[in-house]
Design an enzyme around this catalytic site. Structure first.
Site, PDB file in Angstrom:
ATOM      1  N   ARG A 323      -4.530  -3.763  -5.067  1.00  0.00           N
ATOM      2  CA  ARG A 323      -4.365  -3.006  -3.831  1.00  0.00           C
ATOM      3  C   ARG A 323      -2.938  -3.101  -3.310  1.00  0.00           C
ATOM      4  O   ARG A 323      -2.269  -4.116  -3.455  1.00  0.00           O
ATOM      5  CB  ARG A 323      -5.332  -3.520  -2.757  1.00  0.00           C
ATOM      6  N   GLY A 326       1.121   0.376  -5.006  1.00  0.00           N
ATOM      7  CA  GLY A 326       1.625   1.682  -5.418  1.00  0.00           C
ATOM      8  C   GLY A 326       1.244   2.109  -6.810  1.00  0.00           C
ATOM      9  O   GLY A 326       2.021   2.770  -7.501  1.00  0.00           O
ATOM     10  N   LEU A 327       0.015   1.772  -7.253  1.00  0.00           N
ATOM     11  CA  LEU A 327      -0.460   2.178  -8.575  1.00  0.00           C
ATOM     12  C   LEU A 327      -1.543   3.247  -8.484  1.00  0.00           C
ATOM     13  O   LEU A 327      -2.277   3.476  -9.442  1.00  0.00           O
ATOM     14  CB  LEU A 327      -0.978   0.963  -9.349  1.00  0.00           C
ATOM     15  N   GLY A 329      -4.324   3.460  -6.552  1.00  0.00           N
ATOM     16  CA  GLY A 329      -5.698   2.963  -6.530  1.00  0.00           C
ATOM     17  C   GLY A 329      -6.639   3.828  -5.717  1.00  0.00           C
ATOM     18  O   GLY A 329      -7.782   4.063  -6.115  1.00  0.00           O
ATOM     19  N   SER A 330      -6.167   4.314  -4.565  1.00  0.00           N
ATOM     20  CA  SER A 330      -7.029   5.147  -3.710  1.00  0.00           C
ATOM     21  C   SER A 330      -7.367   6.467  -4.390  1.00  0.00           C
ATOM     22  O   SER A 330      -8.527   6.883  -4.438  1.00  0.00           O
ATOM     23  CB  SER A 330      -6.343   5.416  -2.369  1.00  0.00           C
ATOM     24  N   ASP A 377       0.496  11.485  -8.356  1.00  0.00           N
ATOM     25  CA  ASP A 377      -0.582  10.598  -8.782  1.00  0.00           C
ATOM     26  C   ASP A 377      -1.845  11.389  -9.110  1.00  0.00           C
ATOM     27  O   ASP A 377      -2.549  11.102 -10.088  1.00  0.00           O
ATOM     28  CB  ASP A 377      -0.902   9.580  -7.689  1.00  0.00           C
TER      29      ASP A 377
END
Length: 553
Positions: A323, A326-327, A329-330, A377
């Site tokens: 979490r 900045g990968l 996840g959301s 993303d």
């Protein structure tokens, strides 16, 4: 209703407390002396003195889904007035257009541009088939009589011929609504055949009801150009299989969203435990993402004229994406949820094309949850793999989305990833750059153009497999970002990881909005020492495993 079958329906009506006077006998006794479908409808309207909008559904049609919500059809019909409504579905493989009424539908307005009654394959490429399921306005009912005056043969008094005249010749407004399910036309068969098909559909639904649908979406690393995706720039990003979000949907009596035991905690060891978890991870878990996606999905289908069934389901999710680093996840949770919903309701790529799907996912986060985000993303999580993206202003204004090009993933170099074990909220790193860009500040405007130039060069480097050039471009990407965003905005944790990587001669940049770094170290011996240094600095370090969708097919 022909005389030969009238008595059966009369008995059915009395047994089911249905008004017998609403079963109309048309006086015909054989197929040869039938009146024709349009004439029968006109007879029903005259005999019952109907003066309202009407719905027409063929009595010999079985819907493959018993949970069909007819209320959605009525609501969509009302929203499109003035205009008639035709229900259609996408034909399955093996179905021939020569056996159906085919419609060509405008994707933007849902207006039916052309109706072709049982055309040959060379007349249209459309695979959208109309069924006898219509809504007509009361002011349009007079067109039925006009049509019948021109058609004297019963075989020509079909609804298909009527719509060809109404739509193709008179150019009147008729809209289409898609059902994400199939139909079986019973036709001229007896009760045993009808019972067989009814049993088939019932058992088919029972067999499929208990089967869970599980979908994954992967974390991503921005390799070049980010964060210019939110500023009409260009980027290259790659999905990685190290980290993922997985959503499971199973049909259920009521609609249930299951909290994740770690990400949506409702039970704590103590007040101190609650304090520590809340301080580190905040109050916003993944449950809100499931709910917002479901809400937006229903809203989208209603607006697009896609009638959903009334089936309920239970949704649960799991994720190992760290979490606030900045990968993405959301968006991975939103993307995986959308995949499940599309499968459950049989929504196809034609209904929700990939570029539009990426916009949908972004809108869930920005419109519903007010999360600061760009398209990169969502695009790479929809297309998966290594993707080049151009978000130029002209493209975005003309098409509503950019130009997205999947790239070759063979023989990629060994990228690495490191992230902070105790990160801050990655959404804060964007600072005031957007306001500066909107106001036309030259430094920011030129920087975003430079990000796009770097991306084009990186695309060439990847295609040529020039890893030395790619490493140089990654370093330039970070330095350009540092020149636009203040070091305070970048944060000490991010700067610490960048400096550490440079000590070992590795290229390095931020893969997202902050909390992690992605690098390319061309010296394998230094990579081992660098891993140890990151771990000793309190960071998590891992070699990246790219997710290649073509290799998984």
């Amino acid at each position: 209703m022909r005389i030969s079958g009238y008595k059966h329906y009369e008995r059915w009506a009395t047994a089911n407390d249905f008004p017998v006077e609403n079963v109309i006998n048309d006086g015909s006794t054989t197929l040869e002396d039938r009146l024709g479908a349009v004439a029968d409808l006109e007879l029903a309207i005259r005999s019952r003195k109907l003066q309202d909008d009407i719905m027409v559904i063929a009595g010999d049609m079985l819907c493959a889904d018993h949970n069909f919500d007819i209320g959605q059809v009525i609501r969509f019909f009302r929203s499109k007035q003035p205009g008639e409504l035709i229900i259609y579905y996408e034909m399955e493989e093996g179905e021939k257009s020569s056996s159906r009424g085919i419609v060509e539908v405008c994707a933007d307005t849902h207006r039916i541009k052309r109706f072709l009654e049982k055309p040959t394959e060379d007349l249209t490429s459309s695979r959208l088939a109309s069924v006898v399921f219509y809504c007509l306005q009361k002011d349009s009912l007079s067109h039925l009589s006009d049509f019948l005056e021109l058609q004297t043969q019963a075989s020509d008094r079909s609804f298909g011929r009527f719509w060809e005249q109404f739509i193709n010749e008179k150019q009147l407004d008729v809209f289409g609504m898609k059902l994400p399910t199939g139909f079986q036309l019973i036709g001229q068969v007896g009760l045993p055949d009808y019972t067989k098909w009814l049993t088939h559909f019932s058992s088919k639904q029972q067999d499929s009801a208990a089967k869970p649908i599980t979908c994954r979406s992967y974390a991503r690393v921005g390799l070049m150009g980010n964060p210019s995706d939110g500023f009409n720039g260009k980027t290259i990003a790659m999905s990685i299989s190290n980290f993922w979000a997985e959503v499971t949907l199973v049909e259920s009596q009521s609609l249930v969203l299951v909290p994740h035991p770690l990400n949506d905690p409702t039970e704590f060891g103590s007040l101190q435990d609650l304090f520590r978890i809340s301080r580190k991870e905040g109050y916003l878990g993944g449950l809100r993402l499931l709910q917002a996606t479901c809400k937006k999905f229903y809203q989208f289908c209603s607006k697009q004229g896609i009638a959903l069934t009334t089936q309920n389901f239970t949704l649960k999710y799991d994720t190992n994406i760290p979490r606030q680093v900045g990968l993405a996840g959301s968006s991975a949770i939103v993307s995986a949820t959308l995949k499940c919903l599309m499968k459950f309701y049989n929504i196809t790529d034609d209904d929700l094309p990939k570029p539009v799907r990426a916009n949908f996912i972004l809108n869930v986060e920005t419109d519903e949850l007010f999360i600061t985000a760009g398209l990169q993303d969502r695009v790479v999580q929809v297309y998966e793999g290594l993707v080049y993206m151009d978000f130029s202003k002209q493209l975005m204004e003309e098409k509503g989305y950019g130009n997205y090009v999947p790239m070759d993933m063979s023989e990629l170099p060994n990228f690495w990833l490191a992230y902070l074990s105790d990160p801050s909220d990655s959404g804060r790193i964007h600072s005031n750059v957007r306001q500066r860009w909107v106001s036309g500040e030259p430094l920011v405007v030129e920087a975003m153009k430079s990000f796009a130039d770097l991306t084009d060069k990186a695309r060439t480097a990847l295609e040529d497999k020039d890893w030395t050039l790619l490493a140089q471009l990654m370093d330039q990407n970070f330095e350009l970002r540092r020149s636009v965003y203040s070091e305070e905005s970048l944060g000490p944790g991010n700067l610490k990881m960048v400096h550490l990587a440079k000590e070992f001669g590795s290229a390095v940049k931020l893969p997202g909005s902050g909390g992690a770094v992605v690098g390319l170290c061309l010296d394998p011996e230094k990579l081992v020492a660098m891993r140890r240094a990151f771990q000793e600095a309190g960071c998590v370090f891992c070699a990246i495993t790219p997710y290649n969708p073509s290799a998984c097919v």
